[in-house]
Motif scaffolding. Structure first.
Motif, mmCIF file in Angstrom:
data_model
loop_
_atom_site.group_PDB
_atom_site.id
_atom_site.type_symbol
_atom_site.label_atom_id
_atom_site.label_comp_id
_atom_site.label_asym_id
_atom_site.label_seq_id
_atom_site.Cartn_x
_atom_site.Cartn_y
_atom_site.Cartn_z
ATOM 1 N N TYR A 14 78.194 -42.723 18.438
ATOM 2 C CA TYR A 14 78.837 -42.330 17.094
ATOM 3 C C TYR A 14 79.102 -44.384 16.984
ATOM 4 C CZ TYR A 14 79.041 -37.209 18.047
ATOM 5 O OH TYR A 14 78.684 -36.360 17.676
ATOM 6 N N SER A 15 79.163 -45.053 17.470
ATOM 7 C CA SER A 15 79.433 -46.127 16.659
ATOM 8 C C SER A 15 77.833 -47.575 16.297
ATOM 9 C CB SER A 15 79.713 -47.399 17.618
ATOM 10 O OG SER A 15 80.823 -46.975 18.544
ATOM 11 N N SER A 16 77.914 -47.520 15.293
ATOM 12 C CA SER A 16 76.953 -48.328 14.818
ATOM 13 C C SER A 16 76.984 -49.952 14.892
ATOM 14 C CB SER A 16 76.212 -47.710 13.323
ATOM 15 O OG SER A 16 77.277 -47.934 12.950
ATOM 16 N N VAL A 17 75.437 -50.764 14.559
ATOM 17 C CA VAL A 17 76.320 -52.141 14.214
ATOM 18 C C VAL A 17 74.009 -51.800 13.025
ATOM 19 C CG1 VAL A 17 74.975 -54.231 15.258
ATOM 20 C CG2 VAL A 17 76.578 -52.222 16.130
ATOM 21 N N GLY A 18 75.132 -52.412 11.350
ATOM 22 C CA GLY A 18 73.491 -53.732 10.978
ATOM 23 C C GLY A 18 73.749 -55.287 11.026
ATOM 24 N N VAL A 19 72.343 -55.141 11.097
ATOM 25 C CA VAL A 19 72.161 -56.833 10.704
ATOM 26 C C VAL A 19 71.012 -57.191 9.744
ATOM 27 C CG1 VAL A 19 72.617 -57.036 13.110
ATOM 28 C CG2 VAL A 19 70.412 -56.978 12.823
ATOM 29 N N ALA A 20 71.328 -58.534 8.616
ATOM 30 C CA ALA A 20 70.687 -59.041 8.026
ATOM 31 C C ALA A 20 69.868 -60.295 8.607
ATOM 32 C CB ALA A 20 71.361 -59.279 6.488
ATOM 33 N N PHE A 21 68.882 -60.444 8.009
ATOM 34 C CA PHE A 21 67.910 -61.945 8.407
ATOM 35 C C PHE A 21 67.458 -62.356 7.108
ATOM 36 C CE2 PHE A 21 67.792 -59.033 11.367
ATOM 37 C CZ PHE A 21 67.780 -60.283 13.276
ATOM 38 N N ILE A 22 67.756 -63.255 6.701
ATOM 39 C CA ILE A 22 66.688 -63.981 6.093
ATOM 40 C C ILE A 22 65.665 -64.345 6.272
ATOM 41 C CG2 ILE A 22 66.746 -66.316 3.966
ATOM 42 C CD1 ILE A 22 69.993 -64.458 3.212
ATOM 43 N N ILE B 285 64.797 -60.938 2.813
ATOM 44 C CA ILE B 285 65.603 -60.259 3.139
ATOM 45 C C ILE B 285 65.554 -58.803 4.047
ATOM 46 C CG2 ILE B 285 68.404 -59.718 2.950
ATOM 47 C CD1 ILE B 285 68.036 -61.197 -0.118
ATOM 48 N N GLU B 286 65.805 -59.229 5.454
ATOM 49 C CA GLU B 286 64.929 -57.869 5.696
ATOM 50 C C GLU B 286 66.739 -57.118 6.940
ATOM 51 O OE1 GLU B 286 62.122 -57.425 8.780
ATOM 52 O OE2 GLU B 286 63.216 -57.603 10.282
ATOM 53 N N SER B 287 67.341 -56.030 6.810
ATOM 54 C CA SER B 287 68.227 -55.439 6.802
ATOM 55 C C SER B 287 67.599 -54.622 7.655
ATOM 56 C CB SER B 287 68.742 -54.398 6.042
ATOM 57 O OG SER B 287 69.315 -55.118 4.956
ATOM 58 N N ARG B 288 68.328 -54.183 8.975
ATOM 59 C CA ARG B 288 68.112 -53.153 9.806
ATOM 60 C C ARG B 288 69.174 -53.151 11.071
ATOM 61 N NH1 ARG B 288 63.009 -55.009 11.797
ATOM 62 N NH2 ARG B 288 62.830 -53.549 13.162
ATOM 63 N N GLY B 289 68.957 -51.550 11.428
ATOM 64 C CA GLY B 289 70.023 -50.718 11.965
ATOM 65 C C GLY B 289 70.176 -50.502 13.468
ATOM 66 N N TYR B 290 71.056 -50.322 13.801
ATOM 67 C CA TYR B 290 70.940 -49.984 15.929
ATOM 68 C C TYR B 290 72.076 -49.119 16.074
ATOM 69 C CZ TYR B 290 69.404 -55.169 14.977
ATOM 70 O OH TYR B 290 67.739 -55.543 14.933
ATOM 71 N N LYS B 291 71.928 -48.597 16.874
ATOM 72 C CA LYS B 291 72.938 -47.297 17.974
ATOM 73 C C LYS B 291 73.909 -48.218 18.108
ATOM 74 C CE LYS B 291 70.694 -44.375 19.975
ATOM 75 N NZ LYS B 291 70.094 -44.001 21.257
ATOM 76 N N GLY B 292 74.922 -48.018 18.386
ATOM 77 C CA GLY B 292 75.968 -48.590 18.985
ATOM 78 C C GLY B 292 76.303 -47.976 20.317
ATOM 79 N N CYS B 293 76.814 -48.714 20.871
ATOM 80 C CA CYS B 293 77.660 -47.928 22.234
ATOM 81 C C CYS B 293 79.302 -48.373 21.821
ATOM 82 C CB CYS B 293 78.048 -48.746 23.432
ATOM 83 S SG CYS B 293 75.302 -48.613 23.485
ATOM 84 N N PRO B 294 79.612 -47.079 22.638
ATOM 85 C CA PRO B 294 79.650 -45.748 22.724
ATOM 86 C C PRO B 294 79.260 -45.177 20.907
ATOM 87 C CG PRO B 294 81.741 -46.054 22.365
ATOM 88 C CD PRO B 294 80.832 -47.448 22.178
#
Length: 126
Positions: A100-108, A89-98
């Motif tokens: 102070y927004s953020s995105v997280g995803v999990a891959f298996i 299981i791999e979790s990755r984080g991303y800056k969001g637009c606009p």
């Protein structure tokens, strides 16, 4: 810089540091009146290296990590990788637009297969 704490992605937790700026506004004047307008979130032009709401909606469960990276325009930041028997299981984080927004995803990844999107989560600045 502001840290946003996100929990719940495939039993992993991650901290995503968000930065960047969005400062779009215009004004026009005619005669005695002045109109000022600011774009709503859906009108904000995506910044390089961040994920927009439109890009977030495009990614679907089962997509490969490479396809998600193409859609997002970035590989994001590895937050955590956990091996659980024959799957990883791999979790990755991303800056969001606009800003102070953020995105997280999990891959298996099962066995020797490819990483596939299992879950996604976003926190958007209002």
């Amino acid at each position: 810089m502001r840290n946003v704490f996100i929990q719940g992605l495939a039993a992993a937790s991650l901290v995503i540091a968000t930065t960047g700026t969005v400062g779009l506004a215009s004004s026009s004047a005619s005669a005695a009146t002045t109109a000022v307008s600011a774009p709503v979130a859906s009108q904000v032009v995506a910044q390089a290296g961040c994920v927009s709401k439109k890009e977030f909606r495009k990614v679907k469960k089962g997509m490969t990590k490479a396809k998600v990276a193409r859609i997002f325009g970035t590989k994001g930041t590895l937050a955590q990788r956990v091996k659980d028997g024959r799957r990883t299981i791999e979790s990755r984080g991303y800056k969001g637009c606009p800003k102070y927004s953020s995105v997280g995803v999990a891959f298996i990844k099962k066995g020797d297969g490819k990483y596939k999107l299992a879950n996604k989560l976003a926190s958007w600045q209002l």
